[in-house]
Motif scaffolding. Sequence first.
Motif, PDB file in Angstrom:
ATOM      1  N   LYS A  26      10.572  -4.351   4.531  1.00  0.00           N
ATOM      2  CA  LYS A  26       9.785  -5.549   4.220  1.00  0.00           C
ATOM      3  C   LYS A  26      10.624  -6.818   4.293  1.00  0.00           C
ATOM      4  CE  LYS A  26       6.579  -2.555   3.070  1.00  0.00           C
ATOM      5  NZ  LYS A  26       5.377  -2.274   3.830  1.00  0.00           N
ATOM      6  N   ASN A  75       2.860  -3.743  -4.923  1.00  0.00           N
ATOM      7  CA  ASN A  75       1.898  -3.521  -3.856  1.00  0.00           C
ATOM      8  C   ASN A  75       0.799  -2.704  -4.508  1.00  0.00           C
ATOM      9  OD1 ASN A  75       0.476  -2.677  -1.627  1.00  0.00           O
ATOM     10  ND2 ASN A  75       2.128  -1.479  -0.697  1.00  0.00           N
ATOM     11  N   SER A  88      -4.900  -5.332   6.898  1.00  0.00           N
ATOM     12  CA  SER A  88      -4.840  -4.103   6.097  1.00  0.00           C
ATOM     13  C   SER A  88      -3.414  -3.629   5.877  1.00  0.00           C
ATOM     14  CB  SER A  88      -5.660  -2.990   6.746  1.00  0.00           C
ATOM     15  OG  SER A  88      -5.211  -2.732   8.047  1.00  0.00           O
ATOM     16  N   LEU A  89      -2.574  -3.802   6.850  1.00  0.00           N
ATOM     17  CA  LEU A  89      -1.233  -3.216   6.746  1.00  0.00           C
ATOM     18  C   LEU A  89      -0.221  -4.223   6.202  1.00  0.00           C
ATOM     19  CD1 LEU A  89      -0.435  -0.362   7.438  1.00  0.00           C
ATOM     20  CD2 LEU A  89       0.378  -1.147   9.650  1.00  0.00           C
ATOM     21  N   GLY A  90       0.658  -3.725   5.342  1.00  0.00           N
ATOM     22  CA  GLY A  90       1.702  -4.592   4.819  1.00  0.00           C
ATOM     23  C   GLY A  90       2.887  -4.587   5.752  1.00  0.00           C
ATOM     24  N   TRP A 109       0.859   1.804  -5.465  1.00  0.00           N
ATOM     25  CA  TRP A 109       0.814   2.002  -4.012  1.00  0.00           C
ATOM     26  C   TRP A 109       0.178   3.363  -3.687  1.00  0.00           C
ATOM     27  CZ3 TRP A 109       4.757   4.557  -0.592  1.00  0.00           C
ATOM     28  CH2 TRP A 109       4.391   4.412   0.757  1.00  0.00           C
ATOM     29  N   VAL A 110      -0.654   3.376  -2.655  1.00  0.00           N
ATOM     30  CA  VAL A 110      -1.488   4.541  -2.319  1.00  0.00           C
ATOM     31  C   VAL A 110      -0.745   5.875  -2.300  1.00  0.00           C
ATOM     32  CG1 VAL A 110      -3.303   3.408  -1.021  1.00  0.00           C
ATOM     33  CG2 VAL A 110      -1.219   3.984   0.144  1.00  0.00           C
ATOM     34  N   ARG A 132      -7.548  -4.913  -1.177  1.00  0.00           N
ATOM     35  CA  ARG A 132      -6.237  -5.496  -0.889  1.00  0.00           C
ATOM     36  C   ARG A 132      -6.289  -6.232   0.444  1.00  0.00           C
ATOM     37  NH1 ARG A 132      -0.719  -2.417   0.754  1.00  0.00           N
ATOM     38  NH2 ARG A 132      -1.734  -2.545   2.788  1.00  0.00           N
ATOM     39  N   SER A 178      -3.795   8.647   3.945  1.00  0.00           N
ATOM     40  CA  SER A 178      -3.262   7.358   3.492  1.00  0.00           C
ATOM     41  C   SER A 178      -4.254   6.242   3.851  1.00  0.00           C
ATOM     42  CB  SER A 178      -1.901   7.092   4.155  1.00  0.00           C
ATOM     43  OG  SER A 178      -1.617   5.711   4.091  1.00  0.00           O
ATOM     44  N   LYS A 184       9.367   5.613   1.788  1.00  0.00           N
ATOM     45  CA  LYS A 184       8.356   6.636   1.517  1.00  0.00           C
ATOM     46  C   LYS A 184       9.026   8.005   1.418  1.00  0.00           C
ATOM     47  CE  LYS A 184       4.108   6.139   3.478  1.00  0.00           C
ATOM     48  NZ  LYS A 184       3.147   6.109   4.592  1.00  0.00           N
ATOM     49  N   TYR A 231       9.894  -4.611  -2.454  1.00  0.00           N
ATOM     50  CA  TYR A 231       9.505  -6.021  -2.224  1.00  0.00           C
ATOM     51  C   TYR A 231      10.418  -7.012  -2.957  1.00  0.00           C
ATOM     52  CZ  TYR A 231       5.392  -4.068  -0.069  1.00  0.00           C
ATOM     53  OH  TYR A 231       4.571  -3.372   0.770  1.00  0.00           O
ATOM     54  N   TYR A 240       0.621  -9.506  -0.563  1.00  0.00           N
ATOM     55  CA  TYR A 240      -0.753  -9.044  -0.723  1.00  0.00           C
ATOM     56  C   TYR A 240      -1.436  -9.858  -1.811  1.00  0.00           C
ATOM     57  CZ  TYR A 240       1.621  -4.913   1.148  1.00  0.00           C
ATOM     58  OH  TYR A 240       2.393  -4.068   1.893  1.00  0.00           O
ATOM     59  N   THR A 275      -4.081   3.034   3.651  1.00  0.00           N
ATOM     60  CA  THR A 275      -3.530   1.891   4.387  1.00  0.00           C
ATOM     61  C   THR A 275      -3.422   2.228   5.873  1.00  0.00           C
ATOM     62  OG1 THR A 275      -1.375   2.734   3.703  1.00  0.00           O
ATOM     63  CG2 THR A 275      -2.206   0.819   2.531  1.00  0.00           C
ATOM     64  N   LEU A 276      -2.870   3.423   6.144  1.00  0.00           N
ATOM     65  CA  LEU A 276      -2.683   3.804   7.540  1.00  0.00           C
ATOM     66  C   LEU A 276      -4.023   4.108   8.207  1.00  0.00           C
ATOM     67  CD1 LEU A 276       0.563   5.990   7.316  1.00  0.00           C
ATOM     68  CD2 LEU A 276       0.330   3.541   7.589  1.00  0.00           C
TER      69      LEU A 276
HETATM   70  N1  GLU Z   1       3.630   0.044   2.632  1.00  0.00           N
HETATM   71  C1  GLU Z   1       2.787  -0.563   3.625  1.00  0.00           C
HETATM   72  C2  GLU Z   1       1.418  -0.817   3.065  1.00  0.00           C
HETATM   73  O1  GLU Z   1       1.150  -0.544   1.934  1.00  0.00           O
HETATM   74  C3  GLU Z   1       2.798   0.229   4.881  1.00  0.00           C
HETATM   75  C4  GLU Z   1       1.753   1.266   5.097  1.00  0.00           C
HETATM   76  C5  GLU Z   1       2.024   2.534   4.413  1.00  0.00           C
HETATM   77  O2  GLU Z   1       3.045   3.157   4.707  1.00  0.00           O
HETATM   78  O3  GLU Z   1       1.218   2.898   3.584  1.00  0.00           O
HETATM   79  O4  GLU Z   1       0.604  -1.339   3.789  1.00  0.00           O
END
Ligand code: GLU
Length: 394
Positions: free
Chosen positions: A237, A175, A37-39, A125-126, A372, A14, A101, A207, A323, A16-17
Motif C-alpha cells: 500500500k 480497512n 472496489s479494490l484497495g 478486513w474481509v 466500502r 473474497s 495476506k 496502512y 477507503y 473484494t477480489l
Molecule cells: N487489501 C485490498 C483490499 O481490501 C486488496 C484486495 C484483497 O486482497 O482483498 O481491497
Amino acid sequence: MDLLSSRINSLPISATLAMAAKARELKNKGVDIIGLSLGEPDFNTPEFIKNAAVKAVEDNWNSYSPVDGYLDLKKAICNKFKRDNKINYKTSQIVVSTGAKQSIANVCMVLLNPGDEVLLPAPYWVSYSAIATLAEAKSTIIPSTIESDFKITPEQLQAAITSKTKLVMFNSPNNPSGTIYTEKELFALGEVLKNHPNIFILSDEIYEHINYGTPHFSIASIPELYERTVTVNGVAKAFAMTGWRIGYIGAPEWIAKACNKMQGQITSGANCIAQRATIAAVKAPVKNIQYMVDEFSKRREIIIKLLKAIPGIKVNQPHGAFYVFPNISAYFGKILGGKKIENAADFALYLLEEAHVATVNGDAFGNGDCIRISYAASEENIRTAIDRIAKALQ
Ligand code: GLU
C-alpha cells in the motif's frame, strides 16, 4: 456428489477480489465501469524501487531465497521497525512472505486450533474471518458503528473474551473504515489484554504510512504485550507495490520459527526480485512517498464532500488508508431500479448495475449497514463515480 473438501466449501469467496473480478468482466464486455472496489494505489511503483529490482535481475538474483527472507532484507525490516514503530526485533523474529495476506495466514495456521476463538473488532478486513475459518477457529465479531467512529471500547473487548479466546486481530489504520486508534485508545484496549495472558494479538499495520495526521502507534511497543504480539506489515500500500507481493511479520521468535516452518511447506521464500526491491523501499525515508499520501488526502476531501451531499448517505471521516465506509442503511426497504433494496449487498449491486460503479458490500467486513468505497482512484474517476451514484439514487 461434491468432491471438494469441506474446508474449501466452508470458505467464502473474497468479496473484494470477487467485486474486482466482476467489474473487470463487465469492463471487458465494454461497460464503462469505474472500479472503486479494490484497495490498490493507482500510482506507479517509485523509480528508486523499480531500479533496485532491475539491478537485482541484472545481478542474477534468481535462486531460492531463505524461506524467511534474505538476511539483509530482514535487517532492513528490523531497522524500519525501530525507526517507525519503536519496536526492537532481531532478524530471527522476522519472516518475509508473499504478501501480508500470507503473513496473516501463517500466523493463524500456527497459533489456532479447532474451536479456538478469534476476536474481530468490526469492521475488519474481509480475509481475517475467512483465514480464521480455514484454521478451524471461530470468529467473534465485536461490533462498532459510524457514531463511535467505528471503534470498539475496552468494555466491549472485555465482554467478548471467553476461556477459548486465543487471538485478537487489530487493524489500524483500518480497512475498510480508515479509522485510526490513538495511542491512548490502544493502551486502554491493551490494559484489558494484559489481564488475559493466553490471548495473542495480531496487529495488521499495512496502512501505517497512509495516514492523514494521527500519530501511528504499534501495539507491540507496549512492553507487557510485546511477547504476545505479532506485527504485520508489507510494502503493497505505502509503496504502490500491490502486485509485487511482499509482506512481513515481526513476532516472538518461536512464532516466527513456526511461520518459517509453515511457509517452508507451502510456498518457500518470497519472490527474490521483489525482496531485493523491498530493501530499497523499507530503507527509504518515509518522506519519499509523501506525494502519494498528499494525493490520497486530497481525494479524501473530495469524496467526503461529494458523498455528504447525497441524501441518505451517512459518511465517516477516515483518518488513514484510502477507503470510506458510508452507512447506507437509510435505503433499506426502498425500491431502486424496480427492485427492493434489502441490504448492503443489494445496494452495492444496484450501484454496479445502474451507476456502473464497483464498491464492496459492508457485510463482508462485518458491518451490513455500510459499503466500502476505495478512493485510490483518479480524481476524475472519483468525481464521475460519485456523480453517477448521486443520480442513480435520486
Ligand atoms: N487489501 C485490498 C483490499 O481490501 C486488496 C484486495 C484483497 O486482497 O482483498 O481491497
